[in-house]
Design a protein around this motif. Structure first.
Motif, PDB file in Angstrom:
ATOM      1  N   PRO A 194      -5.939   1.661  -3.293  1.00  0.00           N
ATOM      2  CA  PRO A 194      -4.770   1.214  -2.284  1.00  0.00           C
ATOM      3  C   PRO A 194      -4.411   2.352  -1.502  1.00  0.00           C
ATOM      4  N   THR A 195      -4.215   3.643  -2.371  1.00  0.00           N
ATOM      5  CA  THR A 195      -3.804   4.746  -1.672  1.00  0.00           C
ATOM      6  C   THR A 195      -4.872   4.982  -0.474  1.00  0.00           C
TER       7      THR A 195
ATOM      8  N   PRO B 125      -6.424   0.724  -9.577  1.00  0.00           N
ATOM      9  CA  PRO B 125      -5.576   0.023  -9.019  1.00  0.00           C
ATOM     10  C   PRO B 125      -4.512   0.916  -8.166  1.00  0.00           C
ATOM     11  N   ILE B 126      -4.475   2.110  -8.508  1.00  0.00           N
ATOM     12  CA  ILE B 126      -3.451   3.370  -7.829  1.00  0.00           C
ATOM     13  C   ILE B 126      -4.184   4.011  -6.608  1.00  0.00           C
TER      14      ILE B 126
ATOM     15  N   ILE C 294      -6.995   3.312   0.889  1.00  0.00           N
ATOM     16  CA  ILE C 294      -6.897   2.156   2.026  1.00  0.00           C
ATOM     17  C   ILE C 294      -5.878   2.745   2.870  1.00  0.00           C
ATOM     18  N   LEU C 295      -4.562   3.031   2.459  1.00  0.00           N
ATOM     19  CA  LEU C 295      -3.553   3.405   3.182  1.00  0.00           C
ATOM     20  C   LEU C 295      -3.600   4.864   4.097  1.00  0.00           C
TER      21      LEU C 295
ATOM     22  N   LEU D 119      -9.611  -6.174   6.212  1.00  0.00           N
ATOM     23  CA  LEU D 119      -9.852  -5.227   5.059  1.00  0.00           C
ATOM     24  C   LEU D 119     -10.499  -5.973   4.094  1.00  0.00           C
TER      25      LEU D 119
ATOM     26  N   LEU E 106      -1.757  15.444  -3.117  1.00  0.00           N
ATOM     27  CA  LEU E 106      -2.746  15.010  -3.877  1.00  0.00           C
ATOM     28  C   LEU E 106      -3.960  16.324  -3.950  1.00  0.00           C
TER      29      LEU E 106
ATOM     30  N   CYS F 150      -4.603  10.447 -14.255  1.00  0.00           N
ATOM     31  CA  CYS F 150      -3.667  11.315 -13.462  1.00  0.00           C
ATOM     32  C   CYS F 150      -4.620  12.234 -12.817  1.00  0.00           C
TER      33      CYS F 150
ATOM     34  N   ILE G 172      -9.409   8.982  -5.036  1.00  0.00           N
ATOM     35  CA  ILE G 172      -8.877   8.726  -3.572  1.00  0.00           C
ATOM     36  C   ILE G 172      -9.713   9.345  -2.496  1.00  0.00           C
TER      37      ILE G 172
ATOM     38  N   ILE H 195       2.151   1.874  -3.433  1.00  0.00           N
ATOM     39  CA  ILE H 195       1.278   2.364  -4.224  1.00  0.00           C
ATOM     40  C   ILE H 195       0.839   3.751  -4.225  1.00  0.00           C
TER      41      ILE H 195
ATOM     42  N   LEU I  53       0.776  -1.237   0.207  1.00  0.00           N
ATOM     43  CA  LEU I  53       0.166   0.022   0.060  1.00  0.00           C
ATOM     44  C   LEU I  53       0.786   1.370  -0.031  1.00  0.00           C
TER      45      LEU I  53
ATOM     46  N   LEU J  32      -7.364  10.866 -10.369  1.00  0.00           N
ATOM     47  CA  LEU J  32      -6.867  10.388  -8.890  1.00  0.00           C
ATOM     48  C   LEU J  32      -7.301  11.013  -7.991  1.00  0.00           C
TER      49      LEU J  32
END
Lengths: 288, 279
Positions: B81-82, B77-78, B84-85, B178, B104, B142, B149, A17, A14, B145
């Motif tokens: 996960p971002t 896919p980018i 989630i982190l 998760l 961001l 881009c 997010i 990414i 994570l 994103l």
């Protein structure tokens, strides 16, 4: 938080990414700078403001690179749009929260959300085929500073309205009840309690609206007329920095192309300042 | 006197709402009235001819969907996960999360034409993809994103902490929590993020002008240039005299597409949400 060893790869995955997502901005700035360097080195930043005109196709020596008319265009269009959209947007937010009956307020909010969802190219198209001809009848040529201001105002109104409204909603209910108990009229409550409390959020909303206006390309490109000149009145055509990139990147070569990337960097700098300022104002203000 | 200002203010508020509503209705009725006359099945499936003055928008619809596909297949896919982190695995105020978040924030403010400049320099020339659907889709990726997010993150944050505590009490690993608990519960947020990204990508024009290009023929591969609906509207309106009627119809299609996606997904997600969480 980590409990089991099997979680470590997940977290590192994570993180990697997320790092990629975080680097995109740097990549953008990096490539703008790489492309802008040739123009900055041979033309130099000064000539973008002192050259007699914008004729960048002639190479470094014969070409001229004056950006001032387009910078002025961008500033005028943005300022005009804000002058119209800020009062209307804030009034719309107040209407939703304090004037309209509950249902009507919700309906109106939905309408503004729909307005926000219309693509900029559709606004531009409508401005070109409906608004510009109307203005032409009044004062030719129709595609003008005024047309751009009106279309842009329409486009950023939802931004100002929706952001202001969410700030208004965070104004503590007890303040309003207290003011009500004092027997203040509705406008007096808004003026003396609501607006001062929500000031930071409303300023942020307007600044973010301004950011959108500066960066907007398509709508302005389609209605502003795109002549590189200092506009001497509201009905004169203008060209903005963004429209200039859209018009010229397709055929620009060498230093001309590089110069367009310099203007891209300038846009980026203006937006970062506006957004940064907006966040700074909002953080300096405490709600309770 | 205060009474008077109060009354004037009330009138002004209602007047503003009326003004904005009528302008909105003006735009919508105009688009509907002019657009609907040209709209037909024929228009949706045939290729444009005579620079778009006649024919339809078949290949343009396909290009638009391909650009959208590339955009989503790379941004999800980018982005997820971002999110989630940021929402699950970064402590409040930790430098890494803060850095990602402010980066961001800046990305969200970048004007679309600057994305166009970047996409042109990076994807088209530096990576050698040329004017292609791939370049356009990646550039849009881009761009959407930050939006993707942020709304995914909000969806994850709306999952009550009880769920996480219960999972911990059961001895589930973070990965299992998760995958089994949090992501299913956060699905509506993910869907909202997805819709917003799709809407933003569909509406975008400036970022595509110099990345996916203008070609209005049927794309043969992702490396072909392809014209999106939005660029088609722009081109017909600005560069093709007599293209107005077709531009109206295309604008109708674009707006209808945006509306359908919004309505259908929000309907589906509320139904789905009920099936999942109403315990």
């Amino acid at each position: 938080m980590s409990r089991l060893p099997s979680d470590t790869p997940l977290k590192w995955g994570l993180r990697i990414i997320a790092a990629i997502a975080g680097t995109i901005v740097l990549l953008i700035v990096l490539f703008l700078v790489i492309e802008a360097i040739p123009a900055l080195q041979t033309v130099g930043l000064k000539r973008f403001f002192t050259d007699p005109s914008w004729h960048p196709a002639g190479g470094t020596e014969a070409g001229t690179f004056n950006l001032i008319p387009m910078l002025v265009g961008t500033i005028l269009v943005t300022a005009g749009a804000i002058l119209i959209a800020a009062p209307l947007g804030i009034a719309s937010a107040l209407f939703c929260q304090y004037y309209a009956p509950l249902r009507l307020g919700k309906l109106y909010r939905h309408l503004i959300e729909l307005l926000a969802g219309i693509p900029s190219v559709v606004y531009g198209f409508w401005g070109l085929v409906v608004l510009a001809p109307l203005i032409r009848q009044w004062q030719p040529p129709g595609q003008s500073l005024l047309t751009a201001i009106l279309i842009l105002a329409l486009m950023i109104l939802p931004t100002v309205m929706l952001l202001s409204e969410s700030t208004l909603r965070s104004v503590s209910h007890s303040y309003i009840q207290a003011a009500n108990a004092l027997g203040l009229s509705r406008w007096a409550i808004i003026q003396s309690v609501v607006l001062p409390t929500a000031r930071g959020g409303i300023i942020t909303a307007v600044l973010l609206g301004a950011g959108r206006a500066v960066g907007e390309t398509m709508a302005v490109l389609m209605v502003a007329g795109n002549v590189v000149q200092m506009p001497d009145n509201l009905f004169a055509p203008v060209r903005t920095i963004t429209a200039n990139i859209a018009l010229e990147l397709g055929y620009a070569m060498d230093h001309h192309r590089s110069a367009l990337f310099v203007t891209g960097l300038m846009l980026m700098a203006i937006i970062v300042m506006l957004v940064g300022f907006a966040h700074w104002i909002n953080k300096g203000h405490v709600y309770d | 006197m205060t009474n008077w200002t109060n009354r004037i203010a009330t009138v002004l508020m209602w007047f503003t709402a009326l003004l904005v509503t009528s302008v909105f209705l003006w735009i919508i009725t105009d688009l509907l009235r002019q657009g609907i006359t040209h709209l037909s099945w024929e228009f949706l499936v045939t290729a444009p001819s005579d620079a778009g003055r006649s024919g339809g928008i078949g290949p343009i619809l396909i290009s638009t969907l391909l650009i959208l596909g590339v955009c989503l297949l790379t941004s999800v896919p980018i982005g997820v996960p971002t999110a989630i982190l940021l929402a699950e695995f970064s402590r409040k105020g930790h430098w890494f999360g803060r850095l990602i978040r402010s980066s961001l924030d800046v990305l969200a403010g970048v004007p679309s034409i600057v994305f166009g400049l970047f996409g042109n320099a990076f994807f088209c020339f530096y990576l050698g993809m040329g004017f292609s659907i791939l370049s356009g889709g990646l550039t849009l990726s881009c761009m959407v994103l930050p939006l993707l997010i942020r709304s995914t993150e909000e969806g994850l944050r709306s999952v009550p902490d009880d769920y996480r505590q219960a999972a911990t009490a059961l001895g589930l690993s973070d990965a299992a929590t998760l995958w089994r608990i949090i992501l299913p519960a956060a699905t509506p947020g993910l869907i909202v993020g997805l819709i917003l990204s799709i809407s933003r990508a569909l509406a975008e024009t400036a970022a595509l002008l110099f990345t996916s290009g203008y070609a209005d023929r049927m794309p043969q591969s992702l490396m072909d240039s392809g014209r999106s609906l939005s660029i088609h509207i722009y081109d017909l309106a600005m560069n093709v005299p007599g293209g107005e009627a077709q531009a109206y119809a295309t604008a109708m299609v674009l707006i209808a597409l945006l509306l359908i996606i919004n309505v259908a997904t929000s309907w589906a997600s509320t139904r789905w949400l009920h099936g999942r969480i109403s315990l």
